[in-house]
Design a protein around this motif. Structure first.
Motif, short mmCIF file in Angstrom:
data_model
loop_
_atom_site.label_atom_id
_atom_site.label_comp_id
_atom_site.label_asym_id
_atom_site.label_seq_id
_atom_site.Cartn_x
_atom_site.Cartn_y
_atom_site.Cartn_z
N UNK A 186 -0.50 5.21 14.10
CA UNK A 186 0.10 5.95 13.06
C UNK A 186 0.97 4.74 12.46
N UNK A 187 1.29 4.53 11.31
CA UNK A 187 2.67 3.69 11.20
C UNK A 187 4.38 4.22 11.10
N UNK A 203 -4.78 12.42 7.77
CA UNK A 203 -3.71 13.03 7.51
C UNK A 203 -4.29 14.63 6.46
N UNK A 204 -4.96 13.12 5.59
CA UNK A 204 -5.25 13.92 4.38
C UNK A 204 -6.68 15.16 4.68
N UNK A 245 4.18 13.89 6.94
CA UNK A 245 3.40 13.98 6.95
C UNK A 245 2.08 12.68 5.85
N UNK A 246 1.33 12.90 6.54
CA UNK A 246 1.26 11.66 5.32
C UNK A 246 0.18 11.90 4.49
N UNK A 283 0.66 -1.02 -0.07
CA UNK A 283 0.05 0.10 0.07
C UNK A 283 1.35 0.88 0.09
N UNK A 284 0.82 2.10 -1.17
CA UNK A 284 1.52 3.06 -1.12
C UNK A 284 1.49 4.23 -0.44
N UNK A 285 2.37 5.39 0.71
CA UNK A 285 1.83 5.97 1.66
C UNK A 285 3.10 7.37 0.84
N UNK A 286 2.55 8.44 0.74
CA UNK A 286 3.75 9.23 0.22
C UNK A 286 3.68 10.51 1.82
N UNK A 287 4.33 11.00 1.31
CA UNK A 287 4.60 12.13 3.20
C UNK A 287 5.28 13.29 2.05
#
Length: 520
Positions: A305-306, A374-375, A329-330, A275-279
């Motif tokens: 939070x991961x 977060x989004x 920040x995710x 699962x992609x997570x940007x930051x």
């Protein structure tokens, strides 16, 4: 480097011994080890972008922390009985020491031109609230009893914290309970600089680097080799598609590793998803602010939070210049690579990993809730998170930067159910002819240890011969005296007792007694 460049220490070949996919820190480390162990082997590196170290290894796509578990709370979880589990922290500290030993050896032998990629930066942990202060105190008491963490400091005194990192205490509520730990031996690492130096060394030693070349598919041949179909992405390519055959393939393509391993069709990749997570980070180059904070300060992650989202206020040193960076920040993007395709997540879905991904999602609804929060967070809400660390922070001094893509690994557990796999995961074919690396933190910091583990797994018969040579470069692999300690001995300076401790925390009595004149 020029567009579509082919940099080589020799003529191009259609058949090579080793193909490294991806020009990042993992490929660079593995290639360096193999070239030292088997200098006659031919090595080719394929990088889809126009230079190396442009994805996760780029200094602005990661936090640059030399992960040694000195400040990261997610490596020291609290057990149900209130005790602190430090087993993961010990393991990560040992693995980072192995990386440092390799780097020191490469600098000493001229393989790396210098150690400009490494900066001494104290590592701190900072917490707020009585409950967190109590946890940090117990964590300190447990960690500092171990020889690897003997120099860790703890304080709940504001004046002491102010002397360590003044921006943490200025204009903070006087009634708020706070505490901090500090390890002065912490580091900041420019993995982009390090990767470029490693690959320069590989090319000088005869390896071939092909930029703007993307591996599109892999197929096993009848003789056990791998046939790779490669696309030349440069605008003036003579032949758009070519093939190469390799005896061994390493997929070090960051987030792009999962679909490539799926393309190879090895059974070991079944059940794996990602699962992609940007930051994002906030960054300042204001010299007045930067000069007043010389540390990497980690806090406590929000519930759900991961690990890759633990907040931290960091000194960053890139190309010799210092900055401060706060985050991450995710965010969300369906891309597996920062400069990848938007269909990355969709095209990686298979029947064999769909249940794993759905199962992991249902098990970790708090993570989903965190990402959604977060989004949806407003810019002022995000900035408030920085002000919790640094009350005097003002928006005019900070800019927002986009970090690299991280892929959260999802795999099946022993019961066949989907679970999140934090950290890094090596996936290798049973015959050892192909392997890849999935996951994120502590990632690059433990590259040397991870790649030695990969060599042992993929080349078990050769590894017996290799091990003694590897241990001579990285003594900690066999519980020997760390390289740092040896360099101190040669300079006639006292060596701490912790230098003679095995990976399991047991003192090596024979070595300890033999060095009686130099230890403290």
């Amino acid at each position: 480097m020029t567009s579509g460049a082919v940099t080589s220490g020799g003529p191009a070949r259609a058949d090579v011994d080793v193909v490294l996919i991806g020009g990042g820190i993992m490929s660079a480390t593995l290639g360096t080890l193999l070239q030292q162990l088997e200098p006659s082997w031919t090595i080719r590196i394929y990088e889809r972008l126009d230079d190396v170290a442009q994805e996760s290894s780029n200094p602005w796509n990661n936090a640059g922390t030399g992960h040694a578990a000195l400040c990261e709370l997610n490596y020291t979880p609290e057990r149900k009985d209130g005790s602190i589990d430090i087993s993961k922290a010990v393991k990560i500290n040992e693995e980072f020491e192995i990386s440092r030993e390799l780097w020191q050896h490469l600098v000493a032998t001229g393989r790396l031109k210098d150690d400009s990629f490494l900066s001494r930066t104290p590592h701190m942990t900072f917490v707020r609230g009585e409950k967190n202060v109590d946890y940090l105190r117990r964590r300190y008491e447990t960690l500092s009893a171990h020889p690897l963490f003997r120099d860790l400091e703890f304080t709940a005194d504001r004046s002491t914290i102010r002397s360590w990192a003044p921006l943490l205490t200025e204009e903070r509520d006087a009634d708020e309970a706070v505490a901090a730990t500090r390890a002065t031996a912490g580091t900041d690492v420019d993995f982009g600089n390090l990767t470029r130096q490693l690959i320069d060394g590989l090319v000088a030693g005869g390896a071939e680097l092909r930029l703007q070349h993307e591996v599109k598919s892999l197929k096993k041949t009848k003789d056990g080799r791998w046939k790779l179909r490669v696309k030349d992405r440069s605008w003036n390519a003579d032949d758009r598609t070519s093939t190469v055959t390799a005896k061994f393939v390493f997929v070090g393509a960051g987030g792009g590793a999962l679909p490539l391993l799926q393309s190879a069709g090895i059974p070991e990749i079944k059940g794996f998803g990602g699962f992609p997570i940007s930051g994002e980070f906030l960054r300042t180059s204001n010299p007045e602010i930067v000069a007043r904070h010389q540390a990497k300060v980690y806090g406590k992650a929000d519930v759900g939070a991961p690990p890759m989202s633990v907040p931290h206020l960091d000194t960053r040193v890139v190309d010799g210049r210092s900055y401060l960076m706060f985050g991450p920040y995710a965010g969300f993007s369906p891309k597996y690579l920062k400069k990848g395709k938007y269909l990355g997540l969709i095209t990686s879905m298979r029947l064999h990993n769909l249940t794993s991904m759905l199962g992991a999602g249902l098990k970790n609804l708090d993570l989903t809730q965190y990402l959604v929060g977060q989004l949806a967070a407003a810019p002022e809400t995000k900035f408030h998170a920085l002000q919790q660390f640094m009350p005097t922070a003002h928006p005019k001094d900070w800019e927002r930067i986009t970090a690299g893509q991280r892929v959260q690994v999802i795999k099946r557990d022993a019961d066949g159910k989907g679970v999140l796999q934090f950290g890094t995961e090596i996936v290798a074919a049973s015959d050892g002819s192909i392997a890849g690396l999935l996951g994120a933190s502590p990632g690059a910091s433990t590259a040397a240890s991870a790649m030695v583990g990969l060599l042992e797994r993929c080349f078990p018969f050769r590894f017996t011969k290799w091990r003694s040579e590897l241990a001579s470069v990285m003594p900690s692999l066999d519980g020997g005296v760390p390289t740092d300690a040896r360099s101190i001995e040669s300079a006639g300076t006292a060596v701490p007792e912790s230098a003679f401790v095995h990976a399991d925390g047991v003192l090596d009595a024979e070595v300890y007694e033999s060095q009686a004149d130099s230890r403290v």
